[in-house]
Motif scaffolding. Structure first.
Motif: not given
Lengths: 181, 254
Positions: B54-55, B126, B51-52, A96, B129-132, A63-64, B47-48
């Motif tokens: 931001r989403l 979605e 990013g999350q 993803p 699903s990306k963040a998990v 994500s980041g 950082l993760d």
């Protein structure tokens, strides 16, 4: 804008576009391309005849990941150099990104570069408490230099979000491991 | 904004702000971690989460439809407008506190995202699903460290226990239902916060048992208010640092 359009557009088959994108290096791991990494999900021509736009769909790795914007720039630049200037880049989250999409060629390039490729498929998103409680070691990661499986985890995180840090107990070299994700 | 969309906007701010504020807190450790490996782990986790955030916040902006973007949400709102839970604004303090805050959060975050994968709102699904995938990795790490330090030396055990006790009062907010969640939960868009509590407790208890730590008493008074914008004094200092550049040079770009 019509004046700076060149004639290459609509005549270029998407297979050709894919092969051009296969030369766009990942900014963090330049030995593999954005296609090897599985970041490019789709390429297709859209728009009306005479005013076509190339639609490129990409997906972020983590994500980041700060490389995401550099990757988009790299794709635009590579296409512009071939005369394709009307490009629409779309970010897609779903499904993803997973390391299961790393190409076989990409895995081999990683290994030759000194980064151990993912050893297993992306795992279920569950936390197996029994493994943590037993302090179980993860799967053996072969050293990309000497091939030995006598290696140990030094750090779960490395120089980029997608890597962990290992050490080979045989040849004593430290190395990066591309984490299954 | 359509009145019906107000709860979704608020809820997205809660998710986004919680990730954003924790990312900022973890970033404070950059270059000062107790070991190089921990320094990298904290900043990669940050950082993760960034990013999350931001989403989530970009989607909040779309729902709001008011022509501001996620950067404006992050850098130009004041403390009262933030919707993060109180737990994540707690100061880093010593490393045991940072770790325990992360463990309490990760155990909740992982459960929450797994629920959200099935959201009736495909966009929320979605993002979850990306963040998990990232949250799973975070939880493995923080659980492992809690066990190692809890069941470590006398000193590490006592420090981790002390952190577990003092942060406990900030965990209740994660599981408190209110009028924002109710209409969304009824439509299958989000989970009801209270529905995660039992699974969270049993996970935390299992890790604490292995770590030779005592779970703090369940009848502890729980601090509330973050999700409604009522924060501790700590958030103001955090925002002052996080926002100074955009406040001083408005519209400055990288």
């Amino acid at each position: 804008m019509a004046a700076d359009r060149t004639s290459v557009h609509e005549s270029v088959p998407v297979e050709q576009i894919w092969s051009w994108l296969a030369d766009v290096a990942d900014p963090e791991i330049p030995v593999i391309s954005v296609v090897d990494l599985g970041i490019v999900r789709n390429v297709e021509w859209g728009g009306e005849r005479g005013a076509e736009t190339l639609n490129v769909t990409i997906t972020p790795t983590y994500s980041g990941c700060p490389a995401t914007e550099a990757i988009a720039e790299g794709i635009r630049g590579a296409l512009a150099r071939r005369g394709v200037s009307h490009v629409s880049l779309k970010q897609q989250l779903s499904p993803p990104w997973t390391t299961d999409w790393l190409s076989a060629a990409g895995r081999e390039k990683l290994r030759a570069y000194g980064i151990a490729p993912p050893q297993c498929g992306a795992t279920e998103h569950v936390v197996d408490l029994s493994r943590i409680l037993q302090r179980a070691a993860g799967p053996a990661i072969p050293c990309p230099q000497c091939g030995s499986t006598h290696t140990s985890l030094v750090s779960r995180f490395g120089s980029t979000p997608c890597k962990a840090l290992y050490r080979c107990d045989q040849c004593a070299e430290p190395f990066d491991y591309f984490k299954p994700h | 904004m359509d009145k019906d969309l107000q709860p979704r906007f608020e809820w997205l701010l809660r998710m986004g702000d919680t990730s954003l504020i924790l990312a900022q807190r973890l970033g404070e450790w950059c270059g000062k971690g107790p070991a190089l490996e921990e320094d990298m782990a904290l900043t990669n986790t940050a950082l993760d989460l960034l990013g999350q955030a931001r989403l989530w916040l970009a989607y909040a902006c779309e729902v709001e439809g008011a022509e501001r973007d996620e950067d404006q949400l992050a850098f130009l709102r004041d403390s009262r407008e933030f919707r993060n839970v109180l737990l994540v604004e707690r100061p880093n303090s010593n490393y045991a506190h940072t770790l325990m805050r992360q463990f309490y959060f990760d155990a909740w975050h992982h459960l929450a995202l797994r629920e959200l994968e099935e959201s009736a709102d495909p966009r929320i699904g979605e993002i979850a699903s990306k963040a998990v995938k990232e949250a799973t990795y975070h939880l493995r790490r923080s659980s492992d460290l809690v066990v190692r330090l809890g069941d470590g030396t006398r000193q590490s055990h006592d420090m981790v226990q002390s952190a577990a006790d003092s942060l406990w009062t900030y965990t209740g907010e994660l599981f408190r239902n209110d009028e924002i969640d109710a209409p969304l939960a009824a439509e299958g868009i989000v989970f009801e916060p209270a529905s995660l509590h039992e699974r969270w407790s049993s996970y935390v208890n299992a890790v604490f048992a292995a770590a030779t730590l005592q779970t703090p008493p369940s009848n502890t008074y729980m601090q509330l208010g973050g999700k409604q914008g009522v924060h501790s004094e700590h958030l103001g200092y955090l925002l002052a640092e996080m926002q100074v550049l955009q406040r001083t040079h408005q519209g400055a770009k990288w």
